[in-house]
Design an enzyme around this catalytic site. Structure first.
Site, PDB file in Angstrom:
ATOM      1  N   HIS A  44      34.918  29.441  22.512  1.00 12.00           N
ATOM      2  CA  HIS A  44      34.649  28.026  22.251  1.00 12.00           C
ATOM      3  C   HIS A  44      33.431  27.788  21.351  1.00 12.00           C
ATOM      4  CE1 HIS A  44      37.763  26.421  24.816  1.00 12.00           C
ATOM      5  NE2 HIS A  44      37.415  27.276  25.764  1.00 12.00           N
ATOM      6  N   ARG A  67      33.316  37.101  25.352  1.00 14.20           N
ATOM      7  CA  ARG A  67      34.648  36.491  25.427  1.00 14.20           C
ATOM      8  C   ARG A  67      35.143  36.314  23.997  1.00 14.20           C
ATOM      9  NH1 ARG A  67      36.078  31.156  28.725  1.00 14.20           N
ATOM     10  NH2 ARG A  67      34.552  30.170  27.346  1.00 14.20           N
ATOM     11  N   ASP A  81      32.519  47.451  18.934  1.00 15.87           N
ATOM     12  CA  ASP A  81      31.747  48.228  17.957  1.00 15.87           C
ATOM     13  C   ASP A  81      30.335  47.663  17.792  1.00 15.87           C
ATOM     14  OD1 ASP A  81      33.793  50.003  17.600  1.00 15.87           O
ATOM     15  OD2 ASP A  81      34.391  49.310  15.611  1.00 15.87           O
ATOM     16  N   GLU A 145      43.646  31.575  33.971  1.00 16.04           N
ATOM     17  CA  GLU A 145      43.255  30.175  33.791  1.00 16.04           C
ATOM     18  C   GLU A 145      44.446  29.321  33.374  1.00 16.04           C
ATOM     19  OE1 GLU A 145      40.245  29.790  30.760  1.00 16.04           O
ATOM     20  OE2 GLU A 145      41.168  31.259  29.452  1.00 16.04           O
ATOM     21  N   ASP A 171      40.350  25.331  32.413  1.00 19.12           N
ATOM     22  CA  ASP A 171      41.684  25.456  31.828  1.00 19.12           C
ATOM     23  C   ASP A 171      42.756  25.491  32.914  1.00 19.12           C
ATOM     24  OD1 ASP A 171      41.625  25.470  28.946  1.00 19.12           O
ATOM     25  OD2 ASP A 171      40.391  27.266  29.099  1.00 19.12           O
TER      26      ASP A 171
HETATM   27  C1  3PY Z   1      37.509  27.632  31.948  1.00 16.58           C
HETATM   28  O1  3PY Z   1      37.027  27.056  32.935  1.00 16.58           O
HETATM   29  O2  3PY Z   1      38.599  27.369  31.456  1.00 16.58           O
HETATM   30  C2  3PY Z   1      36.759  28.696  31.302  1.00 16.58           C
HETATM   31  O3  3PY Z   1      37.310  29.447  30.557  1.00 16.58           O
HETATM   32  C3  3PY Z   1      35.297  28.799  31.591  1.00 16.58           C
HETATM   33  O4  3PY Z   1      34.650  29.679  30.778  1.00 16.58           O
HETATM   34 MG    MG Z   2      38.978  28.616  29.672  1.00 24.25          MG
END
Ligand code: 3PY
Ligand code: MG
Length: 249
Positions: A44, A67, A81, A145, A171
């Site tokens: 994000h 992430r 890397d 998620e 999510d």
């Molecule tokens: C979510 O809550 O969707 C996340 O990915 C938090 O990092």
């Molecule tokens: Mg998320």
């Protein structure tokens, strides 16, 4: 001394915070605050490959999990890397996707990670040492998620090479039609289902929280890989709460 993967496997409580600001100083400051790891968010946040490496360098020796923006082979090899301890892959909804995340993160024969000479390999000077230990030490975390991940959670949790499942409650709530309502019974039930499947499979559990109050019940439930905030919230709330105390005099 244990490496990060051994700490995770041993069930140690590993508290981290999310990093979204591209300034290395932010990662450096938070690396000195007592967190066990940093969650660098390239899904994000507007972080380039160079930004990510600079954040990892600033936080060192504190472990960083990055992430990646998606289940993407090139993104995964680049962050490994750069010297990340591991990856967090968002939106992993099936065992096949989980297996791909593992394959992209592991050198042959376990996987198909490309062999590069970069920061992780000591820019070439520690090449042999790194390639011999990388498959054992690199951490692969997949995010559960989405409602589809909940349906497939037993198979995802049992996928060889997956070290942990990290719940993205926001999510997840959105996919259940309850965006942001983390206390809704359907969201709680989905989270409970993920928890049960991971405990049965012996897979470590993680979750994104934005406060100590939100994190504590998960600690009680045996979650061990937890974020308790974000860089932006720590900055903004720190300033706001301090001012509120003075203005309330
Ligand atoms: C979510 O809550 O969707 C996340 O990915 C938090 O990092
Ligand atoms: Mg998320």
């Amino acid at each position: 001394m244990k490496n990060f993967k051994q700490q995770l496997n041993d069930g140690e409580l590993l508290l981290g915070t999310l990093i979204s600001i591209a300034a290395p100083e932010v990662a450096e400051i938070l690396s000195q605050a007592g967190f066990d790891w940093l969650f660098i968010d390239a899904e994000h946040a507007p972080l380039s490959a160079g930004d990510i490496q600079h954040l990892i360098q600033a936080a060192a020796p504190l472990p960083c999990l990055v992430r990646v923006h998606s289940l993407d082979e090139i993104a995964i090899k680049k962050v490994l890397d750069s010297g990340a301890e591991g990856i967090i892959v968002p939106q992993v909804n099936s065992a096949a996707e989980a297996a791909l995340a593992v394959a992209y993160a592991k050198y042959p024969p376990q996987g198909q990670r490309g062999v590069g000479i970069a920061r992780a390999q000591g820019y070439g000077l520690a090449f042999q040492d790194y390639i011999e230990r990388a498959n054992d030490e690199v951490v692969v975390i997949v995010q559960a998620e989405h409602a589809r991940a909940v349906e497939n959670i037993e198979a995802i949790a049992a996928t060889p090479g997956v070290d942990g499942i990290f719940i993205g409650p926001y999510d997840l709530s959105a996919s259940l039609g309850k965006m942001g309502r983390l206390e809704d019974p359907s969201v709680r039930e989905a989270i409970q289902g993920i928890g049960q499947a991971c405990r049965a499979a012996g897979t470590r559990l993680g979750v994104f929280c934005t406060s100590a109050e939100a994190a504590l019940p998960y600690v009680e439930k045996g979650f061990t890989l937890i974020t308790t905030g974000t860089d932006t919230l720590l900055l903004g709330l720190g300033g706001r709460d301090m001012l509120a105390k003075i203005k309330a005099r």
